[in-house]
Design a protein around this motif. Structure first.
Motif, PDB file in Angstrom:
ATOM      1  N   TYR A  47       0.896  -1.365  -0.077  1.00 48.99           N
ATOM      2  CA  TYR A  47       0.039  -0.058   0.090  1.00 48.99           C
ATOM      3  C   TYR A  47       0.622   1.321  -0.014  1.00 48.99           C
ATOM      4  CZ  TYR A  47      -4.232  -2.858   0.884  1.00 48.99           C
ATOM      5  OH  TYR A  47      -4.851  -3.845   0.436  1.00 48.99           O
ATOM      6  N   TYR A  48       2.023   1.290   0.251  1.00 44.96           N
ATOM      7  CA  TYR A  48       3.232   2.211   0.477  1.00 44.96           C
ATOM      8  C   TYR A  48       3.792   2.572  -0.835  1.00 44.96           C
ATOM      9  CZ  TYR A  48       2.159   2.372   5.358  1.00 44.96           C
ATOM     10  OH  TYR A  48       1.572   2.197   6.684  1.00 44.96           O
ATOM     11  N   SER A  49       3.942   3.659  -1.266  1.00 46.97           N
ATOM     12  CA  SER A  49       5.023   4.017  -2.284  1.00 46.97           C
ATOM     13  C   SER A  49       6.451   3.676  -1.793  1.00 46.97           C
ATOM     14  CB  SER A  49       4.851   5.578  -2.801  1.00 46.97           C
ATOM     15  OG  SER A  49       5.353   6.150  -1.928  1.00 46.97           O
ATOM     16  N   ASP A  50       7.194   3.579  -2.825  1.00 52.62           N
ATOM     17  CA  ASP A  50       8.590   2.951  -2.443  1.00 52.62           C
ATOM     18  C   ASP A  50       9.436   4.059  -1.652  1.00 52.62           C
ATOM     19  OD1 ASP A  50       8.260   0.694  -3.902  1.00 52.62           O
ATOM     20  OD2 ASP A  50       9.189   1.457  -5.799  1.00 52.62           O
ATOM     21  N   LYS A 130      -1.653   8.239  -7.251  1.00 52.07           N
ATOM     22  CA  LYS A 130      -1.458   7.341  -7.942  1.00 52.07           C
ATOM     23  C   LYS A 130       0.257   7.412  -8.242  1.00 52.07           C
ATOM     24  CE  LYS A 130      -5.955   6.629 -10.202  1.00 52.07           C
ATOM     25  NZ  LYS A 130      -6.612   6.532 -11.355  1.00 52.07           N
ATOM     26  N   ASP A 131       0.615   5.862  -8.474  1.00 54.66           N
ATOM     27  CA  ASP A 131       2.180   5.860  -8.934  1.00 54.66           C
ATOM     28  C   ASP A 131       2.190   5.825 -10.338  1.00 54.66           C
ATOM     29  OD1 ASP A 131       1.272   3.333  -9.711  1.00 54.66           O
ATOM     30  OD2 ASP A 131       2.419   2.295  -8.172  1.00 54.66           O
ATOM     31  N   ASN A 132       3.400   5.876 -10.901  1.00 57.29           N
ATOM     32  CA  ASN A 132       3.585   5.612 -12.385  1.00 57.29           C
ATOM     33  C   ASN A 132       2.732   4.812 -13.133  1.00 57.29           C
ATOM     34  OD1 ASN A 132       5.232   7.761 -12.270  1.00 57.29           O
ATOM     35  ND2 ASN A 132       7.155   6.367 -11.880  1.00 57.29           N
ATOM     36  N   ASN A 133       2.236   3.462 -12.406  1.00 59.40           N
ATOM     37  CA  ASN A 133       1.455   2.348 -12.812  1.00 59.40           C
ATOM     38  C   ASN A 133      -0.149   2.736 -12.765  1.00 59.40           C
ATOM     39  OD1 ASN A 133       4.081   0.886 -13.728  1.00 59.40           O
ATOM     40  ND2 ASN A 133       3.992   0.246 -11.602  1.00 59.40           N
TER      41      ASN A 133
END
Length: 154
Positions: A47-50, A130-133
């Motif tokens: 659930y967390y971004s890197d 939202k992430d890059n995906n």
């Protein structure tokens, strides 16, 4: 002119619906996160971004507060170490007065958190985007706590 006005109103309504849908998406994502956290799911950290920012705002006994930034890798490591004890204690967090607001491209989820081991509620907020995906991720997590050990920066 009337057609232009109608098209403009229609466009505004469509945009509002998109924001409403995104807010619902963020609410669903947040609910899934809470369920994963409270059940000690093995994929909890998905659930967390890197590069998520983890902050604990320690409420000291004298009434002052101190913010502590915790590197995500340390947070993961400590969470994994304490999982068995937390399961044994049936530790869970409940969230009340959840408010979701747009913050640039992301959303801020503000709530009052009540740890199952306490009888008080304390502030928490999450920045979700939202992430890059195109997947929702927690970019920032900030929770107030009365646990003083977070002040040990080792």
């Amino acid at each position: 002119m009337k057609k232009l006005f109608v098209l403009l109103i229609f466009g505004i309504c469509i945009n509002l619906k998109c924001y409403a849908d995104e807010i619902q998406d963020v609410q669903c994502f947040f609910n899934e996160y809470i369920e994963a956290a409270n059940s000690y799911s093995s994929d909890y950290f998905k659930y967390y971004s890197d590069n998520a920012k983890i902050v604990r705002v320690v409420e000291k006994p004298d009434g002052t507060q101190e913010s502590v930034n915790i590197p995500l890798e340390r947070y993961k490591s400590e969470a994994k170490k304490s999982t068995k004890l937390m399961k044994l204690r049936k530790y869970k967090n409940k969230y009340f007065n959840i408010k979701i607001t747009r913050q640039g491209k992301d959303y801020r989820v503000a709530a009052m958190r009540m740890p199952s081991t306490s009888d008080y509620k304390i502030p928490a907020h999450f920045i979700i985007g939202k992430d890059n995906n195109g997947e929702w991720k927690i970019k920032e997590e900030s929770m107030n706590t009365k646990v003083q050990r977070f002040l040990d920066k080792n």
